[in-house]
Design a protein around this motif. Structure first.
Motif, PDB file in Angstrom:
ATOM      1  N   SER A 159       6.337  52.993  68.459  1.00 23.80           N
ATOM      2  CA  SER A 159       5.953  51.677  67.942  1.00 23.80           C
ATOM      3  C   SER A 159       4.654  51.759  67.161  1.00 23.80           C
ATOM      4  CB  SER A 159       5.800  50.677  69.087  1.00 23.80           C
ATOM      5  OG  SER A 159       7.019  50.522  69.762  1.00 23.80           O
ATOM      6  N   VAL A 160       3.689  52.531  67.678  1.00 21.92           N
ATOM      7  CA  VAL A 160       2.426  52.678  66.948  1.00 21.92           C
ATOM      8  C   VAL A 160       2.686  53.360  65.610  1.00 21.92           C
ATOM      9  CG1 VAL A 160       0.170  53.768  66.950  1.00 21.92           C
ATOM     10  CG2 VAL A 160       1.030  52.724  69.029  1.00 21.92           C
ATOM     11  N   ILE A 161       3.498  54.418  65.648  1.00 13.96           N
ATOM     12  CA  ILE A 161       3.817  55.148  64.418  1.00 13.96           C
ATOM     13  C   ILE A 161       4.389  54.208  63.363  1.00 13.96           C
ATOM     14  CG2 ILE A 161       5.392  56.858  63.449  1.00 13.96           C
ATOM     15  CD1 ILE A 161       5.065  58.474  65.997  1.00 13.96           C
ATOM     16  N   TRP A 162       5.313  53.362  63.791  1.00 12.31           N
ATOM     17  CA  TRP A 162       5.984  52.484  62.826  1.00 12.31           C
ATOM     18  C   TRP A 162       5.162  51.253  62.480  1.00 12.31           C
ATOM     19  CZ3 TRP A 162      10.431  53.217  60.005  1.00 12.31           C
ATOM     20  CH2 TRP A 162      11.055  54.450  60.237  1.00 12.31           C
ATOM     21  N   LYS A 163       4.339  50.812  63.408  1.00 14.22           N
ATOM     22  CA  LYS A 163       3.464  49.688  63.088  1.00 14.22           C
ATOM     23  C   LYS A 163       2.524  50.085  61.944  1.00 14.22           C
ATOM     24  CE  LYS A 163       1.505  45.851  65.510  1.00 14.22           C
ATOM     25  NZ  LYS A 163       1.327  45.214  66.775  1.00 14.22           N
ATOM     26  N   PHE A 164       2.140  51.348  61.962  1.00 10.11           N
ATOM     27  CA  PHE A 164       1.287  51.876  60.899  1.00 10.11           C
ATOM     28  C   PHE A 164       2.054  51.864  59.574  1.00 10.11           C
ATOM     29  CE2 PHE A 164      -1.178  55.691  59.183  1.00 10.11           C
ATOM     30  CZ  PHE A 164      -2.267  54.920  58.843  1.00 10.11           C
ATOM     31  N   ILE A 165       3.335  52.190  59.623  1.00  9.77           N
ATOM     32  CA  ILE A 165       4.136  52.178  58.402  1.00  9.77           C
ATOM     33  C   ILE A 165       4.305  50.761  57.869  1.00  9.77           C
ATOM     34  CG2 ILE A 165       6.508  52.517  57.581  1.00  9.77           C
ATOM     35  CD1 ILE A 165       6.568  55.091  58.975  1.00  9.77           C
ATOM     36  N   TYR A 166       4.424  49.789  58.786  1.00  7.32           N
ATOM     37  CA  TYR A 166       4.645  48.397  58.384  1.00  7.32           C
ATOM     38  C   TYR A 166       3.337  47.658  58.134  1.00  7.32           C
ATOM     39  CZ  TYR A 166       9.408  49.091  60.161  1.00  7.32           C
ATOM     40  OH  TYR A 166      10.673  49.544  60.373  1.00  7.32           O
ATOM     41  N   ASP A 167       2.209  48.351  58.234  1.00  8.12           N
ATOM     42  CA  ASP A 167       0.909  47.682  58.131  1.00  8.12           C
ATOM     43  C   ASP A 167       0.802  46.897  56.822  1.00  8.12           C
ATOM     44  OD1 ASP A 167      -1.767  47.340  59.355  1.00  8.12           O
ATOM     45  OD2 ASP A 167      -2.406  48.198  57.451  1.00  8.12           O
ATOM     46  N   TYR A 168       0.141  45.744  56.928  1.00  6.66           N
ATOM     47  CA  TYR A 168       0.055  44.841  55.773  1.00  6.66           C
ATOM     48  C   TYR A 168      -1.392  44.542  55.421  1.00  6.66           C
ATOM     49  CZ  TYR A 168      -0.010  40.305  53.430  1.00  6.66           C
ATOM     50  OH  TYR A 168      -0.277  39.270  52.570  1.00  6.66           O
ATOM     51  N   ARG A 169      -1.728  44.667  54.137  1.00  3.00           N
ATOM     52  CA  ARG A 169      -3.019  44.206  53.623  1.00  3.00           C
ATOM     53  C   ARG A 169      -2.721  43.185  52.547  1.00  3.00           C
ATOM     54  NH1 ARG A 169      -7.108  48.139  54.982  1.00  3.00           N
ATOM     55  NH2 ARG A 169      -6.436  48.707  57.073  1.00  3.00           N
ATOM     56  N   ALA A 170      -3.636  42.243  52.373  1.00  6.03           N
ATOM     57  CA  ALA A 170      -3.425  41.188  51.385  1.00  6.03           C
ATOM     58  C   ALA A 170      -3.175  41.798  50.002  1.00  6.03           C
ATOM     59  CB  ALA A 170      -4.642  40.281  51.343  1.00  6.03           C
ATOM     60  N   ALA A 171      -2.405  41.091  49.189  1.00  7.01           N
ATOM     61  CA  ALA A 171      -2.083  41.577  47.850  1.00  7.01           C
ATOM     62  C   ALA A 171      -3.367  41.850  47.081  1.00  7.01           C
ATOM     63  CB  ALA A 171      -1.230  40.548  47.121  1.00  7.01           C
ATOM     64  N   GLY A 172      -3.381  42.927  46.297  1.00  3.48           N
ATOM     65  CA  GLY A 172      -4.564  43.232  45.502  1.00  3.48           C
ATOM     66  C   GLY A 172      -5.425  44.305  46.133  1.00  3.48           C
ATOM     67  N   THR A 173      -5.457  44.380  47.470  1.00  2.00           N
ATOM     68  CA  THR A 173      -6.199  45.466  48.102  1.00  2.00           C
ATOM     69  C   THR A 173      -5.275  46.661  48.269  1.00  2.00           C
ATOM     70  OG1 THR A 173      -5.649  44.510  50.229  1.00  2.00           O
ATOM     71  CG2 THR A 173      -7.814  44.009  49.358  1.00  2.00           C
ATOM     72  N   GLU A 174      -5.869  47.810  48.488  1.00  4.63           N
ATOM     73  CA  GLU A 174      -5.056  49.017  48.615  1.00  4.63           C
ATOM     74  C   GLU A 174      -4.294  49.005  49.945  1.00  4.63           C
ATOM     75  OE1 GLU A 174      -7.088  52.543  47.644  1.00  4.63           O
ATOM     76  OE2 GLU A 174      -5.385  53.831  48.177  1.00  4.63           O
ATOM     77  N   VAL A 183       6.444  49.514  48.194  1.00  3.17           N
ATOM     78  CA  VAL A 183       6.863  48.241  47.605  1.00  3.17           C
ATOM     79  C   VAL A 183       5.947  47.838  46.455  1.00  3.17           C
ATOM     80  CG1 VAL A 183       6.948  45.767  48.084  1.00  3.17           C
ATOM     81  CG2 VAL A 183       8.095  47.362  49.605  1.00  3.17           C
ATOM     82  N   THR A 184       4.618  47.986  46.670  1.00  2.00           N
ATOM     83  CA  THR A 184       3.703  47.597  45.598  1.00  2.00           C
ATOM     84  C   THR A 184       3.771  48.579  44.427  1.00  2.00           C
ATOM     85  OG1 THR A 184       1.980  48.672  46.885  1.00  2.00           O
ATOM     86  CG2 THR A 184       2.004  46.277  46.917  1.00  2.00           C
ATOM     87  N   ALA A 185       4.085  49.848  44.726  1.00  2.00           N
ATOM     88  CA  ALA A 185       4.217  50.824  43.644  1.00  2.00           C
ATOM     89  C   ALA A 185       5.355  50.436  42.709  1.00  2.00           C
ATOM     90  CB  ALA A 185       4.445  52.217  44.215  1.00  2.00           C
ATOM     91  N   PHE A 186       6.371  49.778  43.247  1.00  3.39           N
ATOM     92  CA  PHE A 186       7.476  49.317  42.413  1.00  3.39           C
ATOM     93  C   PHE A 186       7.190  47.946  41.802  1.00  3.39           C
ATOM     94  CE2 PHE A 186       9.925  52.519  44.753  1.00  3.39           C
ATOM     95  CZ  PHE A 186      10.573  53.115  43.678  1.00  3.39           C
ATOM     96  N   GLY A 187       5.979  47.444  42.049  1.00  3.01           N
ATOM     97  CA  GLY A 187       5.570  46.209  41.397  1.00  3.01           C
ATOM     98  C   GLY A 187       5.911  44.937  42.150  1.00  3.01           C
ATOM     99  N   PHE A 188       6.314  45.053  43.437  1.00  3.05           N
ATOM    100  CA  PHE A 188       6.596  43.845  44.210  1.00  3.05           C
ATOM    101  C   PHE A 188       5.369  43.441  45.024  1.00  3.05           C
ATOM    102  CE2 PHE A 188      10.726  45.914  43.626  1.00  3.05           C
ATOM    103  CZ  PHE A 188      11.444  44.870  43.063  1.00  3.05           C
ATOM    104  N   GLU A 189       5.434  42.242  45.568  1.00  2.00           N
ATOM    105  CA  GLU A 189       4.352  41.754  46.417  1.00  2.00           C
ATOM    106  C   GLU A 189       4.418  42.431  47.781  1.00  2.00           C
ATOM    107  OE1 GLU A 189       2.003  38.729  46.141  1.00  2.00           O
ATOM    108  OE2 GLU A 189       2.140  39.850  44.252  1.00  2.00           O
ATOM    109  N   PRO A 190       3.281  42.798  48.367  1.00  2.45           N
ATOM    110  CA  PRO A 190       3.323  43.327  49.741  1.00  2.45           C
ATOM    111  C   PRO A 190       3.723  42.222  50.723  1.00  2.45           C
ATOM    112  CG  PRO A 190       1.075  42.966  49.052  1.00  2.45           C
ATOM    113  CD  PRO A 190       1.924  42.730  47.837  1.00  2.45           C
TER     114      PRO A 190
END
Lengths: 336, 381
Positions: A159-174, A183-190
């Motif tokens: 769960s920790v491993i995957w929570k890290f994969i699903y981690d979310y930061r506001a749009a615009g930040t890295e 997802v953002t690399a393809f130009g979509f919103e996080p």
């Protein structure tokens, strides 16, 4: 460290106690019904009696532990499910009536069925594909080991491993979560994946599929290797191509194993608890039965009646597979 | 023509397996790499950029006027804005609105006439013609390129400050006796079910197969009540290590008996019969012949049981307390997910410590694990 020492001492004491029990009871049995050095009828009578008793001496500790830890609780849970939160007052079917009117319970049932549909199917599918592909390449065993590895990881660790994969930061930040970075690399919103109702269930399921595919792969790989080569050779001579051989010759011969893998994962899915607890704790409509049950066990000081009623529902869902397993085992034993 | 078709198919197989392997290992690799990164870098950039230089924005406050020194008739405050020796300043500024207005080496004139210079290596100088006054130092904004940095700091921190070290011991305390004690109990029962004829044997085997799938959830509440009752009766706490050892034994027995019985039933009958002719009792046969021969099956079960007890969360949450000397690794990790949800340096390092022992067991004893899985599942089909 001191407590580790205690654990090791307990372990040694436990093993010694077991050994002493088995050795001692056998000795006593032989002393009460001696067969050596006695003549004819007496000796054979004693031998018969001690042979009738001995299996039960061997079985007793295991049967006793299983009775206390598994058999008695089944009956006690059913009994408790008809009683109130403390287990004192009989309330009839009130817990079950409450349950079926409770939105959270219905949500859990719905989610559990989603899990049941998706996880065994995907894990078996990937397991089968990987088993079939890795059998043909020289580094197949390395590939298998790596895909099998998540089996050793705890659900919480996963769960920790995957929570890290699903981690979310506001749009615009890295983004530091892999999924949002892609997802953002393809130009979509996080997205905050865990909070999107319905879809978040599938993100949780991905974790269990990731863990269980290795299990399916190992079993199915052995089954594929057990297929008699003549059947495949005959198909090759008849001009069948790779796909035809796989789907029409190999798959039908391992249906039994596929069913076993499928049902084993199904049972695991019914009990899925750690992943949901660690990832969302049932928020955002991801509740499942096992987590709901755990919740009621302690919620507001603990409601044993409702908790037990939910446990009984899980048990009822397992029963068909249990019956199927027992019948298969019985068939197997007759074949011996 | 056919050859080229075949080789492109083989290539396709190689590529798809490679893709699947990458998909399956990337999550764990990400965790491992992240746990070794500097925590400031981990917080601002993805782990896949771990090897490249990252850009960081720093705000530094220079020492106050009390640190000024007189040099050639001018008043100077000097120092270094960077604490990381490999880092390089790429721009600096003194106003929040323009934090990167100047290049390194340039001189910025501050509002009160003081002149600020920041070099590429981080060394700065504030020069003034008159003695500087005031109580606080000048704020300097720096944009720095920081080379990637790997460290064991995160591990050091979680092992000590976050209690992971204590939990590691607790997990071992739970797992070792829970793994070893059931083996002997199960082995005797399995032998009786495999080789000793008695009425009701078939039914007992069916019961064991049935118990294999009984959900733990059924047992939790009755056993919690039982433990509370026994604890109150004996005047002891209800949640103890003894309680969880026994619980793990009870829950592990069906699988142990099933695996061992299947294995023992497959041993050749002749060995036992010739031993019996020589006058050996069932007890002798079991201890001297069956037990040594069953080693692979015992090892398989021991690995299963160890992984299961080490990785278990549910039973530990119900039957073991939450004190510092009782909380197991999985429980601690769930707590950290709640309290340190955003501190990935702590979560990744903690998670890696919880999975390292199972991974070692897995990679060194994989053979027995696979054998156990096959014995436990395929036979049923």
């Amino acid at each position: 460290m001191q407590q580790l020492l205690m654990a090791v001492i307990t372990m040694v004491a436990g093993v010694l106690a077991c050994a002493a029990y088995f050795y001692g009871t056998n000795l006593i049995l032989d002393l009460i019904f001696p067969s050596k050095g006695r003549s004819g009828a007496k000796a054979s009578r004693n031998l018969r009696i001690s042979n009738a008793i001995r299996p039960w001496l061997f079985l007793f500790p295991a049967l006793f532990a299983m009775t206390i830890y598994l058999i008695y609780p089944v009956f006690e849970s059913v009994w408790l499910s008809f009683h109130d939160r403390t287990g004192q007052t009989f309330v009839g079917g009130a817990n079950y009536v409450w349950m079926f009117n409770d939105g959270e319970f219905r949500q859990s049932i719905f989610n559990n069925f989603l899990w049941l549909l998706v996880v065994p199917a995907l894990a078996t599918f990937f397991g089968l594909i990987i088993a079939a592909l890795t059998d043909r390449i020289w580094w197949g065993n390395i590939a298998k080991t790596l895909i099998f590895m998540p089996m050793a990881i705890s659900f919480v660790g996963a769960s920790v491993i995957w929570k890290f994969i699903y981690d979310y930061r506001a749009a615009g930040t890295e983004q530091i979560g892999l999924l949002n970075a892609v997802v953002t690399a393809f130009g979509f919103e996080p997205q905050a994946w865990m909070t999107i109702p319905l879809w978040n269930n599938f993100f949780l399921m991905a974790i269990l599929v990731w863990i269980q595919t290795g299990f399916a792969m190992v079993i199915l790989s052995a089954a594929l290797r057990g297929i008699p080569e003549e059947t495949v050779e005959a198909a090759v001579i008849d001009g069948a191509n790779g796909f035809q051989i796989f789907f029409k010759i190999m798959i039908p011969q391992i249906w039994g194993t596929i069913a076993v893998v499928w049902t084993t994962i199904t049972i695991l899915v019914l009990k899925v608890f750690d992943i949901v607890l660690a990832m969302t704790n049932g928020q955002w409509q991801t509740q499942v039965l096992a987590n709901l049950m755990f919740d009621w066990m302690f919620r507001g000081g603990g409601d044993f009646g409702r908790g037990a009623a939910i446990a009984v529902v899980i048990m009822l869902l397992v029963v068909p597979i249990m019956v199927w397993n027992i019948r298969n085992a019985a068939k197997e034993m007759k074949g011996h | 023509m056919i050859a080229s078709k075949r080789s492109s198919l083989v290539l396709f197989v190689h590529l798809s397996v490679l893709l699947l392997v990458i998909l399956w290992t990337i999550p764990t690799a990400g965790l491992l790499i992240s746990s070794l990164r500097d925590k400031d870098q981990l917080a601002v950039s993805g782990w896949w950029t771990a090897l490249s230089t990252s850009s960081q924005n720093l705000t530094v406050r220079a020492p106050g006027p009390e640190a000024q020194q007189q040099r050639d008739g001018k008043f100077v405050i000097s120092g270094n804005v960077l604490d990381n020796p490999g880092a390089k300043v790429s721009a600096f500024g003194f106003r929040t609105q323009e934090p990167a207005a100047f290049e390194p080496g340039q001189t910025a004139t501050l509002s009160d006439g003081e002149r600020l210079t920041v070099q590429e290596d981080g060394a700065f100088e504030i020069v003034s013609d008159v003695a500087m006054e005031g109580s606080r130092g000048q704020r300097i904004f720096v944009q720095a390129a920081v080379p990637s940095r790997f460290t064991f700091d995160n591990y050091r921190e979680v092992l000590n400050a976050e209690g992971i070290g204590a939990s590691f011991i607790n997990s071992l305390t739970v797992a070792i006796p829970s793994t070893i004690i059931p083996i002997l109990v199960a082995a005797f029962a399995a032998y009786a079910l495999a080789w000793m004829p008695f009425p009701g044997r078939t039914i007992l085997i069916a019961v064991v197969v049935g118990l294999l799938v009984v959900p733990l959830q059924m047992s939790l509440i009755p056993l919690l009540k039982l433990y509370n009752g026994v604890g109150a009766f004996l005047g002891l706490p209800a949640k103890t290590y003894v309680g969880i050892w026994l619980a793990h034994m009870g829950f592990g027995l069906p699988l142990a008996i099933y695996l061992l019985r299947n294995y023992m039933a497959g041993l050749p009958r002749e060995i036992m019969e010739s031993a019996r002719v020589d006058g050996a009792s069932d007890f002798d046969i079991f201890v001297k012949i069956i037990l040594p021969l069953s080693f692979p099956a015992l090892a398989s079960f021991a690995i299963f049981q160890f992984l299961w007890t080490w990785n278990d969360l549910l039973i530990a949450m119900v039957f073991l307390g939450t004190g510092n000397n009782e909380l197991v690794l999985t429980g601690r990790l769930v707590n950290l997910l709640g309290s340190r949800g955003g501190n990935w340096e702590i979560l990744t390092a903690s998670a890696f410590i919880t999975i390292i022992i199972p991974l070692i067991v897995f990679f060194s004893l994989q053979r027995y694990l696979v054998r156990g899985l096959l014995a436990g599942s395929v036979k049923g089909g």
